[in-house]
Design an enzyme around this catalytic site. Structure first.
Site, short mmCIF file in Angstrom:
data_model
loop_
_atom_site.label_atom_id
_atom_site.label_comp_id
_atom_site.label_asym_id
_atom_site.label_seq_id
_atom_site.Cartn_x
_atom_site.Cartn_y
_atom_site.Cartn_z
N CYS A 175 -12.18 -16.16 6.97
CA CYS A 175 -11.64 -15.70 5.68
C CYS A 175 -10.37 -16.42 5.19
O CYS A 175 -9.60 -16.94 5.98
CB CYS A 175 -11.32 -14.21 5.75
N ARG A 230 -12.92 -21.70 4.28
CA ARG A 230 -12.67 -20.73 5.34
C ARG A 230 -13.71 -19.62 5.36
O ARG A 230 -13.80 -18.85 6.33
CB ARG A 230 -11.30 -20.10 5.16
N TRP A 236 -15.72 -14.44 5.30
CA TRP A 236 -16.75 -14.90 6.24
C TRP A 236 -16.95 -13.75 7.19
O TRP A 236 -16.09 -13.45 8.02
CB TRP A 236 -16.28 -16.15 6.97
N ASN A 269 -7.44 -11.42 7.20
CA ASN A 269 -8.18 -12.45 7.93
C ASN A 269 -7.92 -12.20 9.41
O ASN A 269 -6.76 -12.14 9.82
CB ASN A 269 -7.66 -13.84 7.52
N GLY A 270 -9.00 -12.07 10.19
CA GLY A 270 -8.82 -11.82 11.63
C GLY A 270 -9.73 -10.70 12.08
O GLY A 270 -10.70 -10.35 11.38
N GLU A 284 -22.01 -36.48 18.73
CA GLU A 284 -21.36 -36.22 17.45
C GLU A 284 -22.28 -36.58 16.28
O GLU A 284 -22.34 -35.87 15.27
CB GLU A 284 -20.02 -36.98 17.38
N LYS A 341 -23.50 -33.94 13.45
CA LYS A 341 -23.30 -34.13 12.01
C LYS A 341 -24.62 -33.90 11.27
O LYS A 341 -24.66 -33.20 10.28
CB LYS A 341 -22.80 -35.56 11.70
N GLU A 369 -25.81 -30.09 11.41
CA GLU A 369 -25.04 -29.05 10.74
C GLU A 369 -25.08 -29.15 9.22
O GLU A 369 -24.95 -28.14 8.54
CB GLU A 369 -23.60 -28.97 11.26
N HIS A 383 -35.58 -37.88 31.60
CA HIS A 383 -35.57 -36.55 32.24
C HIS A 383 -35.89 -35.45 31.25
O HIS A 383 -35.49 -34.31 31.44
CB HIS A 383 -34.21 -36.31 32.90
N LYS A 407 -15.26 -23.44 8.51
CA LYS A 407 -14.40 -24.53 8.91
C LYS A 407 -13.55 -24.18 10.11
O LYS A 407 -13.31 -24.98 11.00
CB LYS A 407 -13.51 -24.89 7.72
C1 G6P Z 1 -15.89 -25.37 13.60
C2 G6P Z 1 -15.91 -26.53 12.64
C3 G6P Z 1 -16.03 -27.84 13.42
C4 G6P Z 1 -14.92 -27.97 14.42
C5 G6P Z 1 -14.85 -26.75 15.34
C6 G6P Z 1 -13.57 -26.73 16.14
O1 G6P Z 1 -17.13 -25.28 14.22
O2 G6P Z 1 -16.99 -26.41 11.74
O3 G6P Z 1 -15.99 -28.92 12.52
O4 G6P Z 1 -15.11 -29.11 15.20
O5 G6P Z 1 -14.87 -25.54 14.58
O6 G6P Z 1 -12.51 -26.54 15.25
P1 G6P Z 1 -11.05 -27.08 15.47
O7 G6P Z 1 -10.32 -26.66 14.23
O8 G6P Z 1 -10.54 -26.36 16.70
O9 G6P Z 1 -11.09 -28.55 15.66
#
Ligand code: G6P
Length: 611
Positions: free
Chosen positions: A2, A27, A74, A100-101, A484, A488, A491, A507, A606
């Site tokens: 949030c 957020r 969220w 938020n929290g 990675e 990408k 997601e 394997h 995020k």
């Molecule tokens: C969420 C974001 C990712 C990020 C991860 C860790 O999943 O969508 O992009 O890598 O959190 O977040 P941080 O802020 O700790 O890097």
């Protein structure tokens, strides 16, 4: 997760709050709401869905006044719905709260309040705060919030307003981010700086356990027991334009394109041309501690964990210190052994990831020195660590992390050189050479950004764009690149994608190879190149669609590949920083071609401030 925004002053609160919430939509974006105090009443508009829905409703039902709070949600407790969206109110709808929290003891609080006759409207934990504030309200909102928070356990950043106090905005934090912005005869609260950058650069970073009473011409901060607190006003130097898209269709694409400069910023002030020294004073680790270090533990989540893997490979290879890499969510629950002389390096873009924070707390209580790699200045991870390397990547708005990843890898490269030199396992000449390699990375990234035609063409090709799933393979330094790259793609495009160490292909994943499976193979020049070519041939023999990432000038790989993305020749240990870029661009264009909401992918947020 949030985002919260609040405003007091002569501007229209709705205008300021909605502009701020749009900047915080990364957020959370499943529902939103805003409440305003004006003309002796407290009025509110909420809506399910994205902020544009709320914009539409506010046009039909405008809110007027000088004081307001808003929220973009969220969901954590209670499904996304209008009734669960914030602000939440007391019974008489005279006190409004955005939060938020997570309130951990909300069930006990709720039961106790219900026993006192309070009726709840929503399933949220937040609503308990509104009723608690009402319970303790005796004409002083600041006092009531402080008292209410004494009953509350958990994480929160809150904004509270009251119909009977049209000149007072109260905010508090414990565990979730909160800033106060100070303007001329106006003030703001927000979860993050971009929300208020348009209006002011003067910011207070509220700390855990602090409650702030804000009026248009001043503020007072106390802890929840009423002890006064002094905070320094900081000036934020982020560029306002940084929070806008600058002409790109999505923040993610803009952030991918920022990477050459971002790497320059990460290096700025820390290495100099022709120098053999790295300067990381904020890490707050003494030379004795570096020399005596027997183990390094890297913890992180998501993309940051992939950067941590790049860090592990670099540190072990060049600084010769054993490195344990763990997902923060695993580390915190597995009773980890922390021997004396352990340095923990948490990695976090937001600096607010709940699991990473908890891993830090555990390591600290077990005696580790904690020096983190963080992007957001003043964030919880930064503050709870003994030292920090700030990434200086600027705000990252797209949910899928791009520039934060490459700058985290760069920060690890800097730390590795520093550690290796201090420990006497890297000579000055080698350090100078490594620094020179690092300084060349921005122009290599720029070359990729200037030569995207093949990436765009492939991303529009149905055999990639419409694939059901994809496999990403890499070895050694580029094993994390495979992980990675796959993350990408999955997601943002929702194509199922797996990253694998190429040596593990036989394997299991080879069973998936058919003439419909794209296999992205990172095969840049380096020690493991020949092994990658063997894997590529094995995939081709089974009709898999090989998309290679190779070094410019390598024509020999073409016959083995359906398509090739070229990257400039690069010092292999630092190649993940460069290889990330075509993989990000490929994922971006595939997702955009599939019509996906690239910046706000389904179900993702995020900043993951809850477990
Ligand atoms: C969420 C974001 C990712 C990020 C991860 C860790 O999943 O969508 O992009 O890598 O959190 O977040 P941080 O802020 O700790 O890097």
């Amino acid at each position: 997760m949030c985002g919260i925004v609040g405003y007091i002053g002569d501007k229209s609160p709705v205008e300021v709050i909605m502009a701020g919430l749009h900047r915080l939509e990364y957020r959370g974006y499943d529902s939103a709401g805003v409440a305003v105090v004006g003309a002796g009443k407290l009025d509110c508009v909420k809506s399910l869905g994205k902020l544009k829905e709320l914009d539409r409703k506010l046009e039909e039902h405008p809110l007027h006044g000088n004081l307001g709070i808003g929220h973009t949600r969220w969901a954590t407790h209670g499904a996304p719905s209008e009734v669960n969206s914030h602000p939440h109110f007391d019974k008489a709808k005279e006190i409004a709260v955005v939060h938020n929290g997570i309130i951990e003891n909300y069930q006990e609080l709720r039961a106790a309040l219900q026993a006192e006759g309070v009726q709840f409207r929503s399933q949220t934990d937040t609503e308990t705060i509104a009723h608690l504030v009402r319970k303790y309200y005796q004409g002083d909102l600041f006092a009531a919030v402080k008292r209410a928070l004494q009953d509350v356990e958990g994480a929160y950043a809150i904004g509270v307003i009251c119909k009977d106090e049209p000149e007072v905005l109260v905010a508090a934090r414990h565990g979730s981010p909160l800033i106060v912005g100070l303007g001329e005869n106006e003030a703001f609260i927000a979860s993050d700086v971009p929300a208020i950058m348009k209006y002011t650069r003067k910011v207070l970073y509220i700390d855990n356990g602090q409650v702030c009473r804000i009026t248009r011409d001043g503020y007072k901060i106390e802890d929840i027991h009423g002890n006064p607190v002094q905070l320094e006003v900081k000036t934020v130097d982020w560029d306002d334009a940084a929070a806008e898209k600058e002409g790109y269709p999505h923040f993610m694409l803009k952030e991918i394109h920022q990477q050459a400069n971002v790497i320059r910023n990460t290096l700025r002030g820390r290495v100099h041309e022709g120098s053999d020294e790295v300067n990381l004073p904020d890490m707050n680790i003494s030379v004795e501690e570096l020399k005596g270090c027997e183990k390094i533990v890297i913890v992180a989540c998501g993309t940051a964990w992939h950067a941590g893997m790049v860090g592990k490979y670099l540190i072990e290879k060049f600084a010769k210190v054993p490195v344990e890499l763990d997902l923060a969510s695993e580390y915190r629950y597995r009773d980890p052994i922390v021997p004396p002389h352990t340095i923990m390096i948490p990695v976090s873009q937001s600096g607010e990831t709940a699991d990473t924070l908890e891993a830090i707390r555990i390591a600290k209580t077990r005696g580790a020195k904690v020096a983190s790699i963080v992007n957001v200045v003043g964030s919880s991870v930064a503050r709870e660590s003994h030292g920090v390397i700030y990434q200086h990547a600027g705000p990252e708005i797209g949910v899928a992390s791009t520039k934060a990843y490459t700058s985290q890898c760069t920060a690890f490269a800097l730390f590795t050189i520093w550690l290796a030199e201090v420990r006497g396992v890297m000579g000055k000449a080698q350090a100078r050479e490594m620094i020179a390699h690092l300084r060349e990375i921005p122009e290599k990234i720029q070359w990729i950004l200037d030569n995207q035609e093949d990436i765009k063409r492939c991303a529009a090709d149905p055999k990639y764009r419409d694939a059901q799933s994809a496999l990403y393979l890499g070895r050694g330094y580029n094993f994390p690149s495979a992980l990675e790259g796959a993350l990408k793609l999955k997601e943002i495009s929702y194509i199922h994608a797996e990253g694998y160490a190429a040596g593990e292909m036989k394997h299991g994943p080879i069973a998936l190879v058919t003439n419909e499976l794209p296999v992205v193979c990172v095969a840049v020049n380096g020690d493991t190149y020949d092994k990658m070519v063997s894997n590529i041939q094995e995939i081709r023999a089974r009709s898999g669609i090989v998309l290679s990432v190779a070094t410019v000038g390598n024509e020999a790989i073409r016959p083995h590949s359906e398509d090739v993305f070229y990257v400039p020749e690069c010092f292999e240990p630092f190649s993940p920083i460069v290889v990330a870029v075509p993989l990000q661009l490929f994922a971006y264009y595939v997702a955009a071609n599939r019509g996906c909401d690239v910046d706000q992918p389904r179900n993702l947020a995020k900043s993951v401030t809850v477990e």
